[in-house]
Write a protein that holds these residues in place. Structure first.
Motif, PDB file in Angstrom:
ATOM      1  N   ASP A 168      69.653 -81.696 -50.254  1.00 45.74           N
ATOM      2  CA  ASP A 168      70.687 -81.796 -51.279  1.00 45.74           C
ATOM      3  C   ASP A 168      71.568 -80.558 -51.381  1.00 45.74           C
ATOM      4  OD1 ASP A 168      68.978 -79.978 -52.443  1.00 45.74           O
ATOM      5  OD2 ASP A 168      68.671 -81.105 -54.297  1.00 45.74           O
ATOM      6  N   GLY A 169      71.268 -79.521 -50.587  1.00 47.30           N
ATOM      7  CA  GLY A 169      72.079 -78.310 -50.601  1.00 47.30           C
ATOM      8  C   GLY A 169      71.855 -77.409 -51.793  1.00 47.30           C
ATOM      9  N   SER A 170      70.893 -77.725 -52.652  1.00 48.50           N
ATOM     10  CA  SER A 170      70.680 -76.907 -53.850  1.00 48.50           C
ATOM     11  C   SER A 170      69.997 -75.587 -53.544  1.00 48.50           C
ATOM     12  CB  SER A 170      69.867 -77.687 -54.887  1.00 48.50           C
ATOM     13  OG  SER A 170      68.553 -77.957 -54.416  1.00 48.50           O
ATOM     14  N   LEU A 171      69.375 -75.465 -52.369  1.00 48.14           N
ATOM     15  CA  LEU A 171      68.685 -74.239 -51.985  1.00 48.14           C
ATOM     16  C   LEU A 171      68.827 -74.033 -50.488  1.00 48.14           C
ATOM     17  CD1 LEU A 171      66.825 -72.189 -53.639  1.00 48.14           C
ATOM     18  CD2 LEU A 171      64.921 -73.237 -52.413  1.00 48.14           C
ATOM     19  N   ALA A 172      68.985 -72.790 -50.081  1.00 44.68           N
ATOM     20  CA  ALA A 172      69.078 -72.468 -48.653  1.00 44.68           C
ATOM     21  C   ALA A 172      68.478 -71.085 -48.425  1.00 44.68           C
ATOM     22  CB  ALA A 172      70.528 -72.495 -48.174  1.00 44.68           C
ATOM     23  N   VAL A 173      68.047 -70.835 -47.207  1.00 45.42           N
ATOM     24  CA  VAL A 173      67.462 -69.557 -46.837  1.00 45.42           C
ATOM     25  C   VAL A 173      68.154 -69.042 -45.585  1.00 45.42           C
ATOM     26  CG1 VAL A 173      65.354 -68.344 -46.144  1.00 45.42           C
ATOM     27  CG2 VAL A 173      65.221 -70.219 -47.802  1.00 45.42           C
ATOM     28  N   THR A 174      68.551 -67.790 -45.595  1.00 45.64           N
ATOM     29  CA  THR A 174      69.150 -67.173 -44.410  1.00 45.64           C
ATOM     30  C   THR A 174      68.244 -66.068 -43.894  1.00 45.64           C
ATOM     31  OG1 THR A 174      70.434 -65.713 -45.853  1.00 45.64           O
ATOM     32  CG2 THR A 174      71.547 -67.680 -45.010  1.00 45.64           C
ATOM     33  N   ARG A 175      68.369 -65.808 -42.618  1.00 43.58           N
ATOM     34  CA  ARG A 175      67.621 -64.722 -41.975  1.00 43.58           C
ATOM     35  C   ARG A 175      68.543 -64.086 -40.951  1.00 43.58           C
ATOM     36  NH1 ARG A 175      62.431 -62.817 -40.512  1.00 43.58           N
ATOM     37  NH2 ARG A 175      62.185 -62.351 -38.304  1.00 43.58           N
ATOM     38  N   GLY A 176      68.447 -62.766 -40.819  1.00 43.44           N
ATOM     39  CA  GLY A 176      69.315 -62.094 -39.867  1.00 43.44           C
ATOM     40  C   GLY A 176      68.927 -60.645 -39.674  1.00 43.44           C
ATOM     41  N   ALA A 177      69.869 -59.865 -39.171  1.00 39.94           N
ATOM     42  CA  ALA A 177      69.616 -58.469 -38.824  1.00 39.94           C
ATOM     43  C   ALA A 177      70.461 -57.538 -39.688  1.00 39.94           C
ATOM     44  CB  ALA A 177      69.956 -58.240 -37.357  1.00 39.94           C
ATOM     45  N   TRP A 178      69.913 -56.338 -39.946  1.00 42.64           N
ATOM     46  CA  TRP A 178      70.689 -55.314 -40.642  1.00 42.64           C
ATOM     47  C   TRP A 178      70.639 -54.007 -39.864  1.00 42.64           C
ATOM     48  CZ3 TRP A 178      68.143 -50.865 -41.846  1.00 42.64           C
ATOM     49  CH2 TRP A 178      66.762 -50.913 -42.098  1.00 42.64           C
ATOM     50  N   GLN A 179      71.636 -53.169 -40.118  1.00 41.68           N
ATOM     51  CA  GLN A 179      71.718 -51.857 -39.495  1.00 41.68           C
ATOM     52  C   GLN A 179      72.061 -50.821 -40.565  1.00 41.68           C
ATOM     53  OE1 GLN A 179      74.159 -54.301 -38.289  1.00 41.68           O
ATOM     54  NE2 GLN A 179      72.453 -55.234 -37.159  1.00 41.68           N
ATOM     55  N   GLY A 180      71.377 -49.663 -40.502  1.00 39.04           N
ATOM     56  CA  GLY A 180      71.615 -48.609 -41.480  1.00 39.04           C
ATOM     57  C   GLY A 180      71.943 -47.287 -40.832  1.00 39.04           C
ATOM     58  N   GLU A 181      71.824 -46.244 -41.610  1.00 35.57           N
ATOM     59  CA  GLU A 181      72.127 -44.906 -41.111  1.00 35.57           C
ATOM     60  C   GLU A 181      71.078 -44.442 -40.100  1.00 35.57           C
ATOM     61  OE1 GLU A 181      74.467 -42.392 -44.372  1.00 35.57           O
ATOM     62  OE2 GLU A 181      72.432 -42.910 -45.017  1.00 35.57           O
ATOM     63  N   ASN A 182      71.473 -43.505 -39.270  1.00 36.19           N
ATOM     64  CA  ASN A 182      70.577 -42.872 -38.302  1.00 36.19           C
ATOM     65  C   ASN A 182      69.909 -43.880 -37.368  1.00 36.19           C
ATOM     66  OD1 ASN A 182      71.064 -40.317 -39.555  1.00 36.19           O
ATOM     67  ND2 ASN A 182      69.558 -40.851 -41.134  1.00 36.19           N
ATOM     68  N   ASP A 183      70.672 -44.891 -36.973  1.00 31.96           N
ATOM     69  CA  ASP A 183      70.205 -45.910 -36.018  1.00 31.96           C
ATOM     70  C   ASP A 183      69.020 -46.721 -36.532  1.00 31.96           C
ATOM     71  OD1 ASP A 183      72.132 -45.228 -34.099  1.00 31.96           O
ATOM     72  OD2 ASP A 183      70.886 -43.589 -33.344  1.00 31.96           O
ATOM     73  N   THR A 184      68.837 -46.784 -37.851  1.00 29.04           N
ATOM     74  CA  THR A 184      67.793 -47.654 -38.397  1.00 29.04           C
ATOM     75  C   THR A 184      68.260 -49.104 -38.338  1.00 29.04           C
ATOM     76  OG1 THR A 184      68.676 -47.300 -40.624  1.00 29.04           O
ATOM     77  CG2 THR A 184      66.835 -45.903 -39.916  1.00 29.04           C
ATOM     78  N   ALA A 185      67.287 -50.017 -38.226  1.00 32.51           N
ATOM     79  CA  ALA A 185      67.622 -51.441 -38.122  1.00 32.51           C
ATOM     80  C   ALA A 185      66.439 -52.264 -38.607  1.00 32.51           C
ATOM     81  CB  ALA A 185      67.959 -51.808 -36.676  1.00 32.51           C
ATOM     82  N   GLY A 186      66.682 -53.520 -38.878  1.00 28.46           N
ATOM     83  CA  GLY A 186      65.614 -54.387 -39.337  1.00 28.46           C
ATOM     84  C   GLY A 186      66.098 -55.810 -39.511  1.00 28.46           C
ATOM     85  N   TYR A 187      65.329 -56.575 -40.278  1.00 29.60           N
ATOM     86  CA  TYR A 187      65.687 -57.969 -40.550  1.00 29.60           C
ATOM     87  C   TYR A 187      65.771 -58.172 -42.060  1.00 29.60           C
ATOM     88  CZ  TYR A 187      60.905 -59.014 -42.076  1.00 29.60           C
ATOM     89  OH  TYR A 187      59.717 -59.031 -42.761  1.00 29.60           O
ATOM     90  N   PHE A 188      66.456 -59.225 -42.464  1.00 31.40           N
ATOM     91  CA  PHE A 188      66.513 -59.592 -43.875  1.00 31.40           C
ATOM     92  C   PHE A 188      66.285 -61.097 -44.016  1.00 31.40           C
ATOM     93  CE2 PHE A 188      70.803 -60.529 -42.490  1.00 31.40           C
ATOM     94  CZ  PHE A 188      71.105 -61.713 -43.143  1.00 31.40           C
ATOM     95  N   THR A 189      65.833 -61.485 -45.186  1.00 29.59           N
ATOM     96  CA  THR A 189      65.721 -62.887 -45.565  1.00 29.59           C
ATOM     97  C   THR A 189      66.256 -63.023 -46.985  1.00 29.59           C
ATOM     98  OG1 THR A 189      63.801 -63.359 -44.161  1.00 29.59           O
ATOM     99  CG2 THR A 189      64.152 -64.808 -46.028  1.00 29.59           C
ATOM    100  N   THR A 190      67.134 -63.986 -47.188  1.00 30.67           N
ATOM    101  CA  THR A 190      67.745 -64.201 -48.490  1.00 30.67           C
ATOM    102  C   THR A 190      67.642 -65.670 -48.870  1.00 30.67           C
ATOM    103  OG1 THR A 190      69.333 -62.432 -48.025  1.00 30.67           O
ATOM    104  CG2 THR A 190      69.829 -63.889 -49.875  1.00 30.67           C
ATOM    105  N   VAL A 191      67.255 -65.927 -50.108  1.00 29.57           N
ATOM    106  CA  VAL A 191      67.221 -67.292 -50.635  1.00 29.57           C
ATOM    107  C   VAL A 191      68.460 -67.488 -51.500  1.00 29.57           C
ATOM    108  CG1 VAL A 191      65.934 -68.976 -52.014  1.00 29.57           C
ATOM    109  CG2 VAL A 191      64.698 -67.284 -50.631  1.00 29.57           C
ATOM    110  N   TRP A 192      69.219 -68.539 -51.182  1.00 32.45           N
ATOM    111  CA  TRP A 192      70.458 -68.839 -51.889  1.00 32.45           C
ATOM    112  C   TRP A 192      70.288 -70.088 -52.747  1.00 32.45           C
ATOM    113  CZ3 TRP A 192      74.704 -65.669 -51.626  1.00 32.45           C
ATOM    114  CH2 TRP A 192      74.701 -64.713 -50.609  1.00 32.45           C
ATOM    115  N   GLN A 193      70.762 -70.011 -53.982  1.00 34.35           N
ATOM    116  CA  GLN A 193      70.653 -71.120 -54.927  1.00 34.35           C
ATOM    117  C   GLN A 193      72.050 -71.592 -55.316  1.00 34.35           C
ATOM    118  OE1 GLN A 193      69.390 -70.443 -59.177  1.00 34.35           O
ATOM    119  NE2 GLN A 193      67.526 -71.438 -58.429  1.00 34.35           N
TER     120      GLN A 193
END
Length: 230
Positions: free
Chosen positions: A101-126
């Motif tokens: 029904d589109g009332s909820l969604a989840v995203t996942r991806g990559a992030w980049q920060g200072e000093n060549d730091t990096a990682g992943y994120f997960t976000t729940v969208w309502q």
């Protein structure tokens, strides 16, 4: 924000499905629209670059959104008055899962920060009453190496309940439960996408997302985060 702008060409096919209605008044309710979720991610990312990281987080979060520090905290309270960093973290969505029904969604991806730091994120969208999306859960963790960007975002939609005809179920009017710093969960209005998180006293946590597929709820994310080093 680089999270949004990097790989934008690869997302063009997905984003072309985002209608004028989705851009101006929010997407239609009752139907899955992964491209609208991606558009919300891109708008969130762009706002962070233009106005500041925590300013963007505050503006795009629901009133009851949560974050991890590492225990569960009310995001709006934690973010209140928090100064934006000089350099905003950048990120790019790689995957999106949506309820029928589109009332909820989840995203996942990559992030980049200072000093060549990096990682992943997960976000729940309502999805909100006006059709727009706001985030209700946000978590990100570092990785030893940056994630490779996919050629296109991988979008998946949960199977619809039998006989579903696109009318969004009414949201519960029950009062929100008191914030538990160790456990939280939620699901879409039609029950086809759900998330659950449990946090240990040492800060270790497990975050699980499941969606309806072939007549059962199938786990699509099972993230286990170690306790932070002392």
């Amino acid at each position: 924000m680089t999270r949004a702008l990097m790989g934008l060409a690869a997302l063009s096919l997905c984003l072309s499905a985002t209608s004028t209605q989705a851009q101006n008044r929010g997407p239609a309710r009752g139907y899955a629209n992964p491209s609208a979720v991606v558009a919300a991610e891109i708008a969130f990312a762009k706002l962070a670059q233009e106005k500041g990281q925590w300013t963007a987080f505050r503006a795009t979060a629901t009133k009851d959104a949560i974050m991890f520090v590492p225990q569960i905290v009310a995001a709006q309270a934690w973010l209140k008055g928090k100064a934006d960093p000089a350099r905003t973290v950048t990120w790019q969505p790689h995957q999106v899962w949506s309820s029928c029904d589109g009332s909820l969604a989840v995203t996942r991806g990559a992030w980049q920060g200072e000093n060549d730091t990096a990682g992943y994120f997960t976000t729940v969208w309502q999805q909100q009453k006006d059709g727009r999306y706001k985030w209700v859960v946000d978590m990100g963790e570092p990785l030893p190496m940056a994630l490779d960007a996919p050629e296109m975002i991988n979008a998946k939609v949960a199977d619809c309940p039998p006989g579903y005809r696109g009318k969004p179920p009414k949201a519960s009017k029950a009062p929100a439960a008191p914030l538990d710093p160790f456990k939280r969960g939620g699901k879409s209005l039609d029950g086809t996408l759900a998330w659950d998180v449990a946090v240990e006293t040492d800060g270790a946590r497990r975050f699980v997302v499941a969606m309806a597929s072939a007549g059962q709820m199938v786990t699509v994310q099972d993230l286990q985060v170690e306790a932070p080093a002392k």
